[in-house]
Write an enzyme that holds these catalytic residues in place. Sequence first.
Site, mmCIF file in Angstrom:
data_model
loop_
_atom_site.group_PDB
_atom_site.id
_atom_site.type_symbol
_atom_site.label_atom_id
_atom_site.label_comp_id
_atom_site.label_asym_id
_atom_site.label_seq_id
_atom_site.Cartn_x
_atom_site.Cartn_y
_atom_site.Cartn_z
ATOM 1 N N ARG A 99 55.547 49.852 55.347
ATOM 2 C CA ARG A 99 54.892 50.701 56.365
ATOM 3 C C ARG A 99 54.110 51.742 55.569
ATOM 4 O O ARG A 99 54.703 52.565 54.877
ATOM 5 C CB ARG A 99 55.925 51.354 57.279
ATOM 6 C CG ARG A 99 55.306 52.365 58.226
ATOM 7 C CD ARG A 99 56.240 52.820 59.328
ATOM 8 N NE ARG A 99 56.346 51.805 60.374
ATOM 9 C CZ ARG A 99 56.805 52.032 61.603
ATOM 10 N NH1 ARG A 99 57.197 53.251 61.953
ATOM 11 N NH2 ARG A 99 56.876 51.061 62.495
ATOM 12 N N HIS A 126 49.574 46.879 63.773
ATOM 13 C CA HIS A 126 51.033 46.796 63.911
ATOM 14 C C HIS A 126 51.375 45.403 64.451
ATOM 15 O O HIS A 126 51.842 45.252 65.579
ATOM 16 C CB HIS A 126 51.511 47.900 64.868
ATOM 17 C CG HIS A 126 52.983 48.170 64.801
ATOM 18 N ND1 HIS A 126 53.829 47.560 63.891
ATOM 19 C CD2 HIS A 126 53.784 49.004 65.541
ATOM 20 C CE1 HIS A 126 55.055 48.000 64.075
ATOM 21 N NE2 HIS A 126 55.053 48.869 65.062
ATOM 22 N N GLN A 129 54.821 44.495 66.094
ATOM 23 C CA GLN A 129 55.009 45.006 67.452
ATOM 24 C C GLN A 129 54.482 44.003 68.482
ATOM 25 O O GLN A 129 55.084 43.780 69.531
ATOM 26 C CB GLN A 129 54.264 46.345 67.612
ATOM 27 C CG GLN A 129 54.413 46.967 68.974
ATOM 28 C CD GLN A 129 55.848 47.390 69.266
ATOM 29 O OE1 GLN A 129 56.462 48.061 68.463
ATOM 30 N NE2 GLN A 129 56.381 46.974 70.406
ATOM 31 N N ASP A 211 50.479 54.082 74.534
ATOM 32 C CA ASP A 211 51.119 54.525 73.290
ATOM 33 C C ASP A 211 50.899 56.036 73.186
ATOM 34 O O ASP A 211 50.104 56.607 73.964
ATOM 35 C CB ASP A 211 50.457 53.778 72.103
ATOM 36 C CG ASP A 211 51.184 53.964 70.780
ATOM 37 O OD1 ASP A 211 52.265 54.580 70.751
ATOM 38 O OD2 ASP A 211 50.655 53.487 69.748
ATOM 39 N N CYS A 251 55.286 50.646 73.020
ATOM 40 C CA CYS A 251 55.943 50.280 71.753
ATOM 41 C C CYS A 251 57.053 51.241 71.386
ATOM 42 O O CYS A 251 57.979 50.871 70.664
ATOM 43 C CB CYS A 251 54.908 50.187 70.639
ATOM 44 S SG CYS A 251 54.085 51.751 70.282
ATOM 45 N N ARG A 279 62.126 43.280 69.379
ATOM 46 C CA ARG A 279 61.711 43.449 67.979
ATOM 47 C C ARG A 279 62.675 42.673 67.070
ATOM 48 O O ARG A 279 62.253 42.057 66.098
ATOM 49 C CB ARG A 279 61.708 44.940 67.589
ATOM 50 C CG ARG A 279 60.702 45.822 68.321
ATOM 51 C CD ARG A 279 59.255 45.469 67.998
ATOM 52 N NE ARG A 279 58.975 45.448 66.584
ATOM 53 C CZ ARG A 279 58.650 46.516 65.841
ATOM 54 N NH1 ARG A 279 58.530 47.690 66.411
ATOM 55 N NH2 ARG A 279 58.409 46.401 64.546
HETATM 56 N N1 CP Z 1 57.518 50.669 67.755
HETATM 57 C C1 CP Z 1 57.866 50.960 66.488
HETATM 58 O O1 CP Z 1 57.328 50.410 65.524
HETATM 59 O O2 CP Z 1 58.834 51.886 66.375
HETATM 60 P P1 CP Z 1 59.322 52.586 65.044
HETATM 61 O O3 CP Z 1 58.228 53.510 64.591
HETATM 62 O O4 CP Z 1 60.567 53.320 65.446
HETATM 63 O O5 CP Z 1 59.586 51.540 63.994
HETATM 64 N N1 NVA Z 2 50.609 54.330 67.244
HETATM 65 C C1 NVA Z 2 51.907 54.799 66.882
HETATM 66 C C2 NVA Z 2 52.869 53.653 66.861
HETATM 67 C C3 NVA Z 2 54.268 54.009 66.446
HETATM 68 C C4 NVA Z 2 55.170 52.827 66.439
HETATM 69 C C5 NVA Z 2 51.831 55.473 65.532
HETATM 70 O O1 NVA Z 2 51.178 54.938 64.631
HETATM 71 O O2 NVA Z 2 52.416 56.541 65.367
#
Ligand code: CP
Ligand code: NVA
Length: 291
Positions: A99, A126, A129, A211, A251, A279
Amino acid sequence: MNKHFLNLKEYGSTGVRDLVHGALELKNGSHQKNLKGKYLALIFEKSSTRTRLSFEVAMNQLGGRASFLSVNDLQLGRGEPISDTSKIISSMADGIVLRTLKHSTLEKFAESSSVPTINGLTDLSHPCQLLADMLTFVEHKGSLENKKVCWVGDFNNVCYSYMEAAEIFNFNLTIVCPDEYKPIDIELNSNVELTNSIDSGLKEADLVTTDVWVSMGDEKDSERRLSLFSNYQISPTVMNKAKSDAIFLHCLPAIRGQEISADMLDDPRSKVWEQAENRLHAQKSLLLALL
Ligand code: CP
Ligand code: NVA
């Protein structure tokens, strides 16, 4: 040759469809410990609850092991080059989930990695997701073919993955976003529409999703975002603009009082808890395919 999972489109339509189908089978079937002896490394530059835990639990349930490595604890955080880090970790682990703040970091890592590298979220996408989102939709509504999906929010990482999913699963995507947050240089596929009107965006929608208005990394722009998105909140009343049997996904994490009303996640149309659990099933399908 190994196959990475950096974006849905790069992974390929058939591959992505198989992953979602596989996740559905795994969810409804029994677990085989097919990843016995396999080791997954998770390297995260940003916070995570769902992504981290679903990969760790998936590895455990499939008979393998996983370790979470915070960038602050790695020599990477002290300046060791990403390519060196990638060579070392991939010489020991069987797969790596990253990540990253920047998508280019993920790409650099994958270039030097001798084992599958998985995108656990970047600034641009992502894809993991979307596997869970597609699985949740299929479970509730069947095929996505020619369905209308409405994304309410900015062109963030999850939105870009929805655009790729629209091509793969052949659904129509309407993006509802204030004019100020429309990217100037974007080319949209014929099955993607853009509007600043929540009414026309939700009309006839089978799936409504949103989101946070401020994604991780966008905090410097928070005040402006909160003001320009303030009319784009999804509530049970707003959901009434969609089809009567539409479902709602997010998400997560969500901020009640911003992109959703306080009661939205408890509305019967909201399937977010199943989506979050999915997930785990999606991650298993992905790990079995790659490792
Ligand atoms: N939706 C998602 O990716 O959540 P996290 O940031 O908790 O991993
Ligand atoms: N768009 C959000 C998704 C988190 C899972 C972010 O990047 O913070």
